[in-house]
Every structure is written in structure tokens, then in C-alpha cells.
Design an enzyme around this catalytic site. Sequence first.
Site, PDB file in Angstrom:
ATOM      1  N   CYS A 196       0.356  -1.166  -0.288  1.00 48.16           N
ATOM      2  CA  CYS A 196       0.375  -0.209  -0.343  1.00 48.16           C
ATOM      3  C   CYS A 196       0.170   1.285  -0.071  1.00 48.16           C
ATOM      4  O   CYS A 196       0.694   2.108  -0.530  1.00 48.16           O
ATOM      5  CB  CYS A 196      -1.112   0.147   1.210  1.00 48.16           C
ATOM      6  SG  CYS A 196      -2.243  -1.332   1.093  1.00 48.16           S
ATOM      7  N   CYS A 232     -27.049  34.417   4.260  1.00 46.00           N
ATOM      8  CA  CYS A 232     -27.564  34.874   3.334  1.00 46.00           C
ATOM      9  C   CYS A 232     -26.097  33.935   2.460  1.00 46.00           C
ATOM     10  O   CYS A 232     -25.719  33.265   2.886  1.00 46.00           O
ATOM     11  CB  CYS A 232     -27.702  35.699   2.701  1.00 46.00           C
ATOM     12  SG  CYS A 232     -26.695  37.221   2.814  1.00 46.00           S
ATOM     13  N   CYS A 252     -22.664  35.236   3.113  1.00 46.57           N
ATOM     14  CA  CYS A 252     -21.922  34.921   4.121  1.00 46.57           C
ATOM     15  C   CYS A 252     -21.460  33.062   4.065  1.00 46.57           C
ATOM     16  O   CYS A 252     -20.238  33.185   4.262  1.00 46.57           O
ATOM     17  CB  CYS A 252     -23.020  34.412   5.107  1.00 46.57           C
ATOM     18  SG  CYS A 252     -24.094  36.654   5.621  1.00 46.57           S
ATOM     19  N   CYS A 268     -46.562 -21.451  -5.683  1.00 42.98           N
ATOM     20  CA  CYS A 268     -46.636 -20.171  -6.455  1.00 42.98           C
ATOM     21  C   CYS A 268     -46.846 -18.551  -5.357  1.00 42.98           C
ATOM     22  O   CYS A 268     -46.139 -19.470  -4.425  1.00 42.98           O
ATOM     23  CB  CYS A 268     -48.302 -19.795  -6.992  1.00 42.98           C
ATOM     24  SG  CYS A 268     -49.564 -19.976  -5.511  1.00 42.98           S
ATOM     25  N   CYS A 315     -48.377 -18.726  -2.422  1.00 45.83           N
ATOM     26  CA  CYS A 315     -47.485 -19.092  -1.094  1.00 45.83           C
ATOM     27  C   CYS A 315     -46.632 -17.976  -0.243  1.00 45.83           C
ATOM     28  O   CYS A 315     -46.097 -18.497   0.768  1.00 45.83           O
ATOM     29  CB  CYS A 315     -47.373 -20.495  -1.687  1.00 45.83           C
ATOM     30  SG  CYS A 315     -48.454 -21.489  -2.577  1.00 45.83           S
ATOM     31  N   ASP A 327     -20.545  -6.589 -19.287  1.00 45.65           N
ATOM     32  CA  ASP A 327     -18.466  -6.638 -19.124  1.00 45.65           C
ATOM     33  C   ASP A 327     -18.000  -6.726 -20.116  1.00 45.65           C
ATOM     34  O   ASP A 327     -18.226  -6.815 -21.261  1.00 45.65           O
ATOM     35  CB  ASP A 327     -18.314  -8.142 -18.337  1.00 45.65           C
ATOM     36  CG  ASP A 327     -17.527  -8.175 -17.691  1.00 45.65           C
ATOM     37  OD1 ASP A 327     -16.262  -7.567 -17.502  1.00 45.65           O
ATOM     38  OD2 ASP A 327     -16.920  -9.182 -17.903  1.00 45.65           O
ATOM     39  N   ASP A 358     -19.507 -12.625 -17.917  1.00 47.51           N
ATOM     40  CA  ASP A 358     -18.875 -13.985 -18.156  1.00 47.51           C
ATOM     41  C   ASP A 358     -18.046 -14.799 -17.661  1.00 47.51           C
ATOM     42  O   ASP A 358     -17.531 -16.117 -16.977  1.00 47.51           O
ATOM     43  CB  ASP A 358     -18.593 -14.588 -19.959  1.00 47.51           C
ATOM     44  CG  ASP A 358     -16.505 -13.769 -19.583  1.00 47.51           C
ATOM     45  OD1 ASP A 358     -16.615 -13.013 -18.535  1.00 47.51           O
ATOM     46  OD2 ASP A 358     -15.388 -14.116 -20.003  1.00 47.51           O
ATOM     47  N   ASP A 367     -18.262 -11.960 -11.815  1.00 41.09           N
ATOM     48  CA  ASP A 367     -19.997 -11.270 -11.952  1.00 41.09           C
ATOM     49  C   ASP A 367     -21.023 -12.064 -12.330  1.00 41.09           C
ATOM     50  O   ASP A 367     -22.168 -10.903 -11.766  1.00 41.09           O
ATOM     51  CB  ASP A 367     -19.363 -11.328 -14.281  1.00 41.09           C
ATOM     52  CG  ASP A 367     -18.814  -9.859 -14.386  1.00 41.09           C
ATOM     53  OD1 ASP A 367     -18.286  -9.326 -13.951  1.00 41.09           O
ATOM     54  OD2 ASP A 367     -18.272 -11.088 -15.752  1.00 41.09           O
TER      55      ASP A 367
END
Length: 966
Positions: A16, A75, A78, A234, A237, A648, A847, A851
Site C-alpha cells: 500500500c 445569506c 456569508c 405459487c 404461497c 462486462d 462471463d 460477474d
Amino acid sequence: MNTITLPLANVSCMHCVNKIRDAISLLPNIQLINIDTEQLTVSTDSSLPDLFDAITALGYQVGFHYQLPLAGLSCGRCVAKIEQALSERHDIAHFNISKQHADVSGSLSEQALTNIIVELGYQVTTTSAAQHYDFTLSGLSCGKCVAKLTTALTQDNIEIITLDKNAFSVITSLTANDIIAIVVATGYQAALSTDIQPTTEADTVITPEPEPEPEPIIASQANVTQLLLSGLTCASCVASVEKAIKAVEGVDSVNVNLAERTALIYGQASSQAVIEAIESAGYGAEESEDDQTRRIRQQQQNQQTFKTHIRNATASLALGVPLMAWGIFGGSMVIDSTTSQISWGIIGLITLALLVTAGKDFYINSWKAFLHHRATMDTLVSLGTGAAWLFSMTVVIAPHLFPLAARHVYFEASAMIIGLITIGHALEARARSRTSKALERLIDLQPQTAIVVENGQETERPLSAVISGMVLRLKPGAKVAVDGCVIDGNSYLDESMLTGEPLAVHKKAGDYVRAGTINQQGSLLFKAEHIGSDTMLARIIQLVRQAQSSKPALARLADTISSIFVPSVMIIAIITAVAWYYFGPQPASVYMLVAATTVLIIACPCALGLATPMSVTVGVGRAAELGILIKDAEAMQQAASIDTVVLDKTGTLTEGKPQVVDYKIYNALTREQLIQLAASLEQGSEHPLANAIVKSAQQQQLEIYPHSDFMTYSGLGVSGTVDQHQLLLGNAKFMVQNNITINHAEADFNFIANQGATPVYLAQNGLLAGIIGISDPLRKDSLSAVKRMQKMGLKVVMLTGDSVKTAQVIADKLGITDVVAEVLPDGKAAQITLLQQQGRRVVMVGDGINDAPALALAEVGIAMGSGTDVAIESAQFTLMRHSLHGVADALELSKATLRNIKENLFGAFVYNTLGIPIAAGVLFPLTGTLLSPVIAGAAMALSSITVVSNANRLRLFKPSRQDQEK
């Protein structure tokens, strides 16, 4: 020049530090004096914005950040006065001033900033510290709801930390009740879920995450329970189960996944209490202890369900088809003698046995639905088949009670309805068994053991025994067990499962490695930092699970109509019976029974049950002919309303295969000789770009010479001797270190780079011989496909982990104006969420495993057939022709299919709309006759024929593109 020391945070290792040092070295008028993981010292005579921006762009923290409450500003003048004073300071990087608040970052102290404001005649007020609140949400159903609430909460005194459909966190000086009032006023509900957490407003360092340690893809949930469900058929449910679970004390939120038959419950409620609530609602549930147990149990359930449905459908059709053929080819289905009574009575008993075996689930589920005041598709099936059988059996037992014209039996209708709908359930079970493979493949990526190094000894231990801080050995060909930082060794790792990019990445001391990536060659020692659920792979798995369990805002039209239609038909049948009983001619009871039964028969749900699956079956078949594999019908319904396509880059817009695309020569070498020398040198290298050069030589059938004195210089290039020529192959820095003049090639280098390729220098005997450009080429039809999608009115966005420069070059070639680059897997998913919050309906095309979260989170995910298995399993569409035109084809076909479904539903009800009043007897005063149940049965059959015929029109669908690939 002024010397300034600034604090740093989230700088975890020397890697880093090196990234920050490199970034600062590119800035003009800034000289780096010293830097470590905690602070940096620079000498500069310019302002700080460039320095701050360079460091925060890498994802690290720098300097001080103050948020001060102001008073005395009345205002805009300022505000402008303070802004003018701050803009003249060299120790202030960024600021944002309002009449109530000052948001400032820089190197000055809080007291110095306060003095500036006070000297201008204003005050910095002392208020109580802001509070951190966590809330749970309800009532939000889509990205538009999230965007609406985000707008409402965007205020000066509210800082939004996280916000999704289920929960949000804020830091604010307002009270919790104030925040809840804002949510309620917006039209939703909120509840405080955790205790408040004070947070200071001063001496706070800016807090973006560094690239090696990104934020988790999703917020961690302290208490999450996963249950396996049974009995769901369904959407109604799902609603019933969610309602039952939410009523349990301690449940914060719940997501029920109909495809996987699972429920994710967030909160403090015990699993046993939740299971009891589900069972009391008429469904089944069991706890899923771990992923492996869940996988095995789901496979067993799906296999058993499929076998049961196939067995029931076979039995039903074995009875129904011969009976229907008998009626069609002239056989009598009228009770007109004792012989016919006996024969049809036997058939009636056989049909009854079929209904209580193959069809029992329909009747049991419809009874449970009735007890809980629901109406489902099972209710329609049980009403239609039950009415047909009861009427027929009554005719068999007491034919003299009916007029001769009404002595028709309908046993074949009961059997055929059960058979056809059960086949649909079987196909659904088979498709459902594949929905969990994305998670299974992701889980399989992580090894179950790791090699731990302690006191110089290497031992193989289970992954559960690895703790943060341990030193692990990574051998050639092995998968990385946990996320960590390399402390010794160097190698190339295949990170395509995370990044989707085909090029292996060189890893050395200070670099970060992630669980699931594969070591190609070489050995590494690395320190474990993130283990278990904290690894990037684990977060991807959790995100895919969460996205698959979330509910899209999709109206399930057939279920909605069914919930209204079934009670309506029952009411009409009852009213019809009462009317004929009290006002009809004698025998009133016979007319009553005939009329009421005819109403129920003509309202049989056969056509309604076929309307959607027939269109979907034909649409999916046509899609397969176009090279598009579709996972489920819901994806087609979603795709019909898509307005944004996210693509992608690597493997989607491009081929995913690096190759030599350009070259420049600066001596007497020919192109073949340039490639031949480079390939001869690179034959000993592990680098992916080297493989592209060697492959280019092989394709041209060039002889590859032996080399000697081969050396690899990490991050720079390679050197060696080929055919008595001293060769250097590498980047610009490598050339400069070896005193190779490259100034005259700068224009060519930039030209190749601006084409989106990677330029590599080749030096021969101390002189620059040439440049080789290596790139991943665009697919041949990418440009025309993008233009076609834009012509369709779609917003096209390119999303990639590549660098900004490379991504922009590719985007410019394709005419794409919306580009998001340098994103990790969680960043891709976040971009999908951002677009959804803007009210966009998104299709993601990718792909790679990287992804997968975005594919699962988008309204529709489309995977390239050449992509990874996990990407394909996470997506609802898979393109098998490796052509982006398949995306446009899929969207056009989806719109045509949804339109066809609506036409079918309309056709299914035309006969009911016209037939039910006639069946009830509205024409009796004019004609003197009732509609025969035979005519009702014919109308029912005709409605089914209409639906099937209309659905088959989809076979004629042709994409708008005329130059279809063969």
C-alpha cells in the site's frame, strides 16, 4: 516550499505504501520526504487537492476531516465569504459550506479552522454529538422505492451510511423518531433495530477503504437463519409464508425464494418458533444447518418431487388420453342405459382413485388455502376437476334426474387437467434443481484444507482450524484457502474467478491474495488476514444467495387473476343455483344442478393454467433456436421491461484471449524475426503476455530457437541470449534501467496503448529493436450489437475491472459513453444497485465469476456461453453463440413472449366472460333451453386450443436484425 505531515489510515502493508509513493511521484510541485503506514511528510508550495485526490483515489485515508455546525450565516454572501477565505489557504484540500454546516478536509487543526470562521464574524456552535441509528424497513419493493427514500433522507443533518429495501443506517443529530417520521411521510415503515451509537464530528479522518481490503459486498448479519421449505406452489404461497414468518416476534425481515424453496430470516427469533409459524400456515419447513447439508437435502427433495410428478402425470394421462380419444372419435359419453351406467361407474371409480392419489396434493393444498382465506391455482384445479367428477358421478348414479341432453360425463376432463398441470410441475422441479448450482460451484472453489507453517514445520489442517495471523504455504497448482498478504516468494495467480480477466497476476511480497484463486507456478508464504465469512469469496457467495432470495417487483398476473376469479366463479355458481331453485321451472332442482355445474365446468382453469406455460415453452424453444438458453419464465417477464444493459468487457465485449495485435520495428528485423526472437526468449517465461507472443509465433509456424542465460526481473521483464543476440523484453522502466534509448519510440508506444493494447519493448544487443502490442481483441460483432441495442432505446453501460484508460479506449471504439472501470466484484454489484436506485431496470451481461453477484442482483442476468460455470448458473439467460446480438434477441423475444402470455390470458377468459352468463341461463327466456354441459366442455376445450395455437405463433418470431449469424 512548506513541509506538511499528514496522517494515513487503512494502509495495511508496504504494498500500500508503495502505491501511494508511486502516485505522489507523478504529482508536480510535490516532493515526498517520508512515508510509512501511519503518516506521510511532503514538501510542497501548492495547494493540497491534487495530493488528497491522488491518495483517496487509491482508496486510502489521508488528512483530517471536520464537520462543524455553524451559526450567524444569514445569506449566500456569508457562505461566499467563508468560501473565499478557505480557498486562499494552502492547507485546505476540499470544503463544502452551507448556512448551517462546514465540511472541510485538509492538514490544519480544528482550532485553526474554528479561528478562521470566528475571525470572519461567525460562530462554530457546540451541539450534542450526532448519533448512529440502525433501522429496519418495510414496504419497499424495488429500486424506485429505495431511490425515493434516499431522496427524502438526503438532508444536511443526515448522513446515510447504508440503505436498501430491508434496512438503513444513518448518522444524524435528529432523534430516531424524527427519522421514522420522515420514512412514514415517504410512504414506508421503519423501526429502530439497535441502540444508538455516539459519534464525534471533529478530528475524524476520511474513511474510504483501500483496494486490497474492500468493504464487504453486503452488510454482515449477526443473526441469519436459513430454512428449507415445502408445499409452496405459487406466488400467493410465498406471500402467505412471509406473512406468517413476519408475525413471529423477533423477526426483522425475511426473504422467501420460491425457486429454491428457501427462506432467509433476519433477526433474533428462534428457528423453532419460525418453523411452527410456517407449519401453522399450512406449509413445511426444516432448518438448514450448513451449505453442504442444504445442498444434499435440496437435491433429495427435488429428485423426489420430480419422480412423484412424473409418476402422477403418467397415471393421469394414461386414463385421460384414451377417454378423450373415445369421445373425439365418436364414442358415446352419455348415460342412456344400465350398461353405460355400470361401465361409466367403473371409470368414475377409477377416476376417483386417480384424484385421491395423483391429484391429492391439489385438493389438500386448496383446502389449506381455504382455511387460510386464500385462493391459488390449486383452488382452480380442484374446483374444475372436482366439479367435473361430481357432476359425472351424479349422472352415473341417477341419470333419471337429468334431461337426456344433460346426461354427459366428464371424467376425461378431470384426468387430463391433473395430468397436464402435473407435467408442468415436474418440469418446474427439474428446472429448480439447477438454480442452486451457482452457489454450489462457488462453495467448491474454496479448498477444505490449508498448509500451516509453524516453527519451520508445515502441517495440513482443516480450513476451520485456520485463524487470522497464521502463516500459510501455497504450493504450485493449489487454491488459496483464505485472504491474506504475501510475505515471501513470487508466482503468478489465476484470478479470473474474481476479476474475469484472463491474464494471470504476478504476486510477490506485499501483494494480496484471495481465497479461491489458483497458484500457477512457484511457491508462496502468506499471512492469513480474512478467514471464513470475511473472505472475498465468502462475501460473493453471500451476495449471490441474497440476490437469489430477494423478490423482484414482478406482478404474477395469473395468480392475481386467480385470487379474484375463483371466488367470483363460486359466487356466480351459488347465485345461479339459488336463482334456478326459487325462480326456475320444474324440476327446479335439476335445472339448478345443471346450471351451477355448467358454470363451474365452463370456468375450468385448464386454459388459464396453459396460458403462461405454453407461451413460455414455445418462447424458450424459439430462444434455443436463436442460441439463447433461458433458465426460467420469470426472467423473460423481467427482460420484457428492461431499459438498461450493463456489459462486462473481458470475454463479453472482447474475445477473452490475449494475442499480438500490433508491432513497430526500429532496426533491420522483419516482423517475423521480431516475433521469432521475442517468442524464443519468452518460451521460458510464465507470464501470460509471453504466452501470447509464443502462440503468435506458433500460429505463423516460426521456428523457436533455444535460449540461454535466461533471467526474469519481477515487474520489469526478461533477458537472455538467443542465436548469439543479447535480448531484453519488458516495459519502459526495464529499458531505462538497462540504458536502452526509447525516446524515439514514445509516439508509437502511446499509439499502441491508445488502442487498448499493452506495449512491450524488445531490445537487441543494446539497441531498441521494436515494440509488440498485445491485446484482447473485440468480438467481431460487438460494435454492431451495441449500436443495435442503443437503437432499441437501451442505455448501454460498460463495467470492467480493467484500468480506466484501457476501458475508455474500448468504449470509444464501441460508441459507449457510460463507463465504469477498476471495479472489484462487490463494486460491480454496487453499480447494479446504483442504477436500480435511479429507477433503471437492468440486464447484466458477463462471463466471469466476478460477474456472478451482479448477474444475480440485476433484474436479468445474461452470461456468455464461453464464460465460467458460476456465471452461467448465476444468470437467467446464457448466450451459446458467443454473439452479443443474442442480448438484443433475448430482449426482443422476451417482449414478444410477455405479449403472447397476455393475449393467452385474455383468450382464456373470453370464453368465461361470454360463457358463464350463458351457462347461468341468461338466454333461457329467449331460447327455452339451458347451455348443455357438453357445450360447456367444448368451450373449455376450444379455449385451450386457442391458447395453444396462439402460443405457437411465437415459433415464427424473427429478431429485428436481418444479418443473423448462422
